[in-house]
Design a protein around this motif. Structure first.
Motif, PDB file in Angstrom:
ATOM      1  N   PHE A   1       0.852  -1.184   0.000  1.00 54.42           N
ATOM      2  CA  PHE A   1       0.000   0.000   0.000  1.00 54.42           C
ATOM      3  C   PHE A   1       0.891   1.239   0.000  1.00 54.42           C
ATOM      4  N   VAL A   2       0.721   2.108  -1.001  1.00 57.16           N
ATOM      5  CA  VAL A   2       1.540   3.316  -1.106  1.00 57.16           C
ATOM      6  C   VAL A   2       0.628   4.506  -1.409  1.00 57.16           C
ATOM      7  N   THR A   3       1.151   5.712  -1.145  1.00 54.08           N
ATOM      8  CA  THR A   3       0.469   6.943  -1.514  1.00 54.08           C
ATOM      9  C   THR A   3       1.278   7.614  -2.612  1.00 54.08           C
ATOM     10  N   MET A   4       0.598   8.186  -3.578  1.00 54.63           N
ATOM     11  CA  MET A   4       1.284   8.832  -4.689  1.00 54.63           C
ATOM     12  C   MET A   4       2.355   9.784  -4.182  1.00 54.63           C
ATOM     13  N   PRO A   5       3.621   9.608  -4.579  1.00 53.94           N
ATOM     14  CA  PRO A   5       4.685  10.504  -4.107  1.00 53.94           C
ATOM     15  C   PRO A   5       4.527  11.891  -4.717  1.00 53.94           C
TER      16      PRO A   5
ATOM     17  N   TYR B   1      -2.462  22.591  -3.780  1.00 59.30           N
ATOM     18  CA  TYR B   1      -2.543  21.363  -4.561  1.00 59.30           C
ATOM     19  C   TYR B   1      -1.519  20.344  -4.058  1.00 59.30           C
ATOM     20  N   VAL B   2      -1.716  19.104  -4.526  1.00 61.35           N
ATOM     21  CA  VAL B   2      -0.687  18.069  -4.422  1.00 61.35           C
ATOM     22  C   VAL B   2      -0.181  17.845  -5.845  1.00 61.35           C
ATOM     23  N   THR B   3       1.112  18.028  -6.056  1.00 58.02           N
ATOM     24  CA  THR B   3       1.680  17.800  -7.389  1.00 58.02           C
ATOM     25  C   THR B   3       2.644  16.618  -7.309  1.00 58.02           C
ATOM     26  N   PRO B   4       2.536  15.661  -8.224  1.00 59.32           N
ATOM     27  CA  PRO B   4       3.396  14.466  -8.172  1.00 59.32           C
ATOM     28  C   PRO B   4       4.870  14.817  -8.356  1.00 59.32           C
ATOM     29  N   TYR B   5       5.735  14.032  -7.683  1.00 52.09           N
ATOM     30  CA  TYR B   5       7.169  14.091  -7.965  1.00 52.09           C
ATOM     31  C   TYR B   5       7.392  13.249  -9.222  1.00 52.09           C
ATOM     32  N   PRO B   6       7.771  13.867 -10.352  1.00 46.72           N
ATOM     33  CA  PRO B   6       7.843  13.130 -11.624  1.00 46.72           C
ATOM     34  C   PRO B   6       8.710  11.882 -11.579  1.00 46.72           C
ATOM     35  N   ASN B   7       9.924  11.985 -11.055  1.00 45.66           N
ATOM     36  CA  ASN B   7      10.836  10.837 -11.057  1.00 45.66           C
ATOM     37  C   ASN B   7      10.316   9.703 -10.179  1.00 45.66           C
ATOM     38  N   ASP B   8       9.802  10.041  -8.994  1.00 48.40           N
ATOM     39  CA  ASP B   8       9.317   9.020  -8.067  1.00 48.40           C
ATOM     40  C   ASP B   8       8.072   8.327  -8.606  1.00 48.40           C
ATOM     41  N   LEU B   9       7.145   9.122  -9.183  1.00 50.42           N
ATOM     42  CA  LEU B   9       5.928   8.522  -9.735  1.00 50.42           C
ATOM     43  C   LEU B   9       6.268   7.646 -10.932  1.00 50.42           C
ATOM     44  N   LEU B  10       7.184   8.111 -11.759  1.00 52.51           N
ATOM     45  CA  LEU B  10       7.594   7.327 -12.923  1.00 52.51           C
ATOM     46  C   LEU B  10       8.196   5.991 -12.498  1.00 52.51           C
ATOM     47  N   GLU B  11       9.011   5.993 -11.462  1.00 49.52           N
ATOM     48  CA  GLU B  11       9.615   4.756 -10.959  1.00 49.52           C
ATOM     49  C   GLU B  11       8.542   3.806 -10.429  1.00 49.52           C
ATOM     50  N   LEU B  12       7.560   4.354  -9.713  1.00 46.25           N
ATOM     51  CA  LEU B  12       6.485   3.531  -9.169  1.00 46.25           C
ATOM     52  C   LEU B  12       5.658   2.918 -10.290  1.00 46.25           C
ATOM     53  N   VAL B  13       5.369   3.706 -11.323  1.00 38.92           N
ATOM     54  CA  VAL B  13       4.594   3.211 -12.459  1.00 38.92           C
ATOM     55  C   VAL B  13       5.340   2.072 -13.161  1.00 38.92           C
ATOM     56  N   ASN B  14       6.611   2.282 -13.463  1.00 36.96           N
ATOM     57  CA  ASN B  14       7.378   1.277 -14.206  1.00 36.96           C
ATOM     58  C   ASN B  14       7.620  -0.005 -13.422  1.00 36.96           C
ATOM     59  N   ASN B  15       7.851   0.118 -12.121  1.00 34.76           N
ATOM     60  CA  ASN B  15       8.258  -1.045 -11.333  1.00 34.76           C
ATOM     61  C   ASN B  15       7.095  -1.787 -10.676  1.00 34.76           C
ATOM     62  N   GLU B  16       5.987  -1.097 -10.403  1.00 35.01           N
ATOM     63  CA  GLU B  16       4.937  -1.756  -9.620  1.00 35.01           C
ATOM     64  C   GLU B  16       3.524  -1.631 -10.165  1.00 35.01           C
ATOM     65  N   LEU B  17       3.218  -0.571 -10.917  1.00 35.91           N
ATOM     66  CA  LEU B  17       1.835  -0.356 -11.318  1.00 35.91           C
ATOM     67  C   LEU B  17       1.545  -0.759 -12.756  1.00 35.91           C
TER      68      LEU B  17
END
Length: 520
Positions: A325-329, A353-369
């Motif tokens: 379980f993670v929260t969008m970085p 606002y909440v704005t995503p950290y591009p590098n962290d979100l990209l890593e999460l997408v590629n590796n887990e989502l």
């Protein structure tokens, strides 16, 4: 002759004395069986096998593997004004999210889960993107904060504004699906919309859930029919109490980090529910759980698909520790100029606002989502950023709301009060007694009462209304437009160009006034 015929009686009939005739009946001879004993055994075995096949088929029909190879129906919605079906949703100028490609494993699925709070006006404040690698029994569930900035053409760009902006219902859900797809770069395989009431009903169907409530919770909101009063600590929660836990955010014991604190508690609670649902004893409660599901869940997954996932998790040995379980970085303190808020308050104002950290979100997408082998880049994801100069940008290079790309300096300039223009300093002085104003450059004196201007050098007085100039020595009045000079004593008007003079009494004119010769 047989005995019974001689007596006149038939077997089984009563005699005249009333006693039953005990003469035995004749037995019909048995027909010889056409099946041997071995054949009978084979027939019995065939029947058993047939029943078994039917039972297995019936059992297997309860579990249907979700089909991700089938071509997806285009996303459509219904126009609330015309009630007609609208064409496929416009994905805008950004990159179309990926919807096919080589999968990381044979059974790798992604599901968008949206929690709709009927008590809270139907808001979709709970958004979860889940990936489940059935082959390797690993899962990831990412919570998307409701204040996440997304690339939309209107002013308030929070992701939870999408549902209501498009009128809610199926149309709102479809557009929310679009924005989340663009945020992560791919279209989830399936979507599930859960009414929050289902949480409480599932808990009751399970006989309660053991959960460590992280804090005292006291909150009352009659508008949402909320009355939450729970003590901190590990306890067995019933359905109503469970609803209080997942909905609590404010109040005397509210989370210091607001919605992020609530997300953390929701994740811990869902983990506890999942852990207890995976226990074999809950299989006996399947009927109650199915009833809750059918009443409170809208999804493009069939009930048999849900059973297949449940069977895969239980038989595959999915453990809670293998569910991440993670929260969008992201940056949870981003502020951008808001036109609507500024207009409402009448001054320059920003929106958080909440704005995503591009590098962290990209890593999460590629590796887990992402279910795809192909690696995503930043340009594949529509990630919004508030820049240091106050402008808003997207990782795709295109911002739907053009004005949002202006800088803070530009917006502030529109709201900065302008100083009133001051008249040029001429150095004029005012006589405090008479109120006359003297111009130091020309020496003229202006009377504030009559407006007449006196030239101390020539001694002339100018009337501001007619513009005529009076010579205080001779009394003559000069018209600045025609140049004629009028004698106040005789009334004659002299034309300085021709030298002719007109007598206003007789009307005669044309005579020439000869000026006296100049003195030596």
């Amino acid at each position: 002759m047989r005995k019974e015929e001689a007596s006149g009686h038939q077997p089984g009939k009563r005699l005249a004395s009333g006693k039953a005739d005990k003469t035995p009946k004749e037995k019909k001879p048995k027909k010889p069986s056409r099946l041997t004993r071995q054949q009978k055994l084979l027939l019995a075995l065939a029947v058993v096998l047939a029943v078994g096949v039917v039972a297995v088929a019936a059992w297997q029909s309860l579990f249907v593997r979700p089909d991700i190879t089938a071509e997806k129906e285009p996303l459509t919605s219904v126009d609330p004004d015309t009630e007609e079906e609208v064409e496929e949703i416009d994905w805008g100028e950004g990159t179309r999210p990926r919807s096919d490609g080589q999968r990381k494993s044979e059974d790798y699925y992604t599901v968008l889960i949206l929690g709709r709070d009927t008590g809270g006006g139907g808001n979709t404040d709970t958004m979860l993107l889940a990936s489940y690698d059935v082959t390797n029994q690993k899962a990831t569930v990412m919570s998307i904060p409701r204040d996440t900035m997304v690339n939309v053409p209107w002013d308030i760009k929070k992701i939870n504004s999408v549902y209501s902006y498009y009128g809610g219902g199926d149309r709102g859900i479809q557009y929310l699906y679009k924005e989340i797809s663009q945020l992560v770069g791919f279209e989830p395989d399936f979507q599930v919309v859960v009414e929050w009431e289902a949480v409480g009903e599932i808990v009751d169907a399970m006989g309660g859930v053991w959960f460590d409530v992280p804090r005292n919770m006291d909150y009352d909101d009659p508008f949402q029919d909320l009355s939450i009063h729970l003590d901190k600590g590990y306890q067995l929660l019933n359905g109503e109490q469970a609803m209080g836990v997942v909905r609590f955010r404010d109040g005397a014991n509210g989370y210091k980090d607001g919605d992020i604190g609530r997300i953390g508690t929701q994740q811990a609670f869902l983990k506890a529910v999942l852990e207890q649902l995976l226990k074999l004893e809950n299989i006996t409660k399947i009927n109650e759980l199915v009833e809750v599901f059918q009443k409170n869940v809208t999804t493009d997954l069939s009930l048999q698909n849900i059973f297949w996932f449940a069977k895969a998790a239980i038989q595959g040995g999915l453990k809670v520790e293998n569910v991440n379980f993670v929260t969008m970085p992201g940056n949870y303190n981003a502020y951008a100029y808001s036109r609507s808020v500024s207009n409402m308050l009448g001054k320059y104002s920003v929106q958080s606002y909440v704005t995503p950290y591009p590098n962290d979100l990209l890593e999460l997408v590629n590796n887990e989502l992402s279910p795809y082998v192909e690696v995503f880049t930043k340009s594949d994801l529509d990630i919004m950023t508030v820049n240091s100069n106050g402008s808003v940008s997207s990782s795709t290079g295109h911002v739907e709301d053009g004005p949002a790309t202006n800088t803070t300096a530009y917006w502030k300039s529109l709201w900065t009060p302008k100083e009133p223009e001051q008249p040029a300093d001429t150095g004029e002085t005012t006589d405090p007694n008479t109120g006359t104003v003297t111009d130091p450059n020309t020496g003229t004196v202006t009377d504030p009462n009559t407006g007449t201007v006196t030239d101390p050098n020539a001694g002339t007085v100018t009337d501001p209304n007619t513009g005529t100039v009076t010579d205080p020595n001779t009394g003559t009045v000069t018209d600045p437009n025609t140049g004629t000079v009028t004698d106040p004593n005789t009334g004659t008007a002299t034309d300085p160009n021709t030298g002719t003079a007109t007598d206003p009494n007789t009307g005669d004119g044309g005579f020439v006034i000869i000026a006296p010769p100049p003195t030596a």
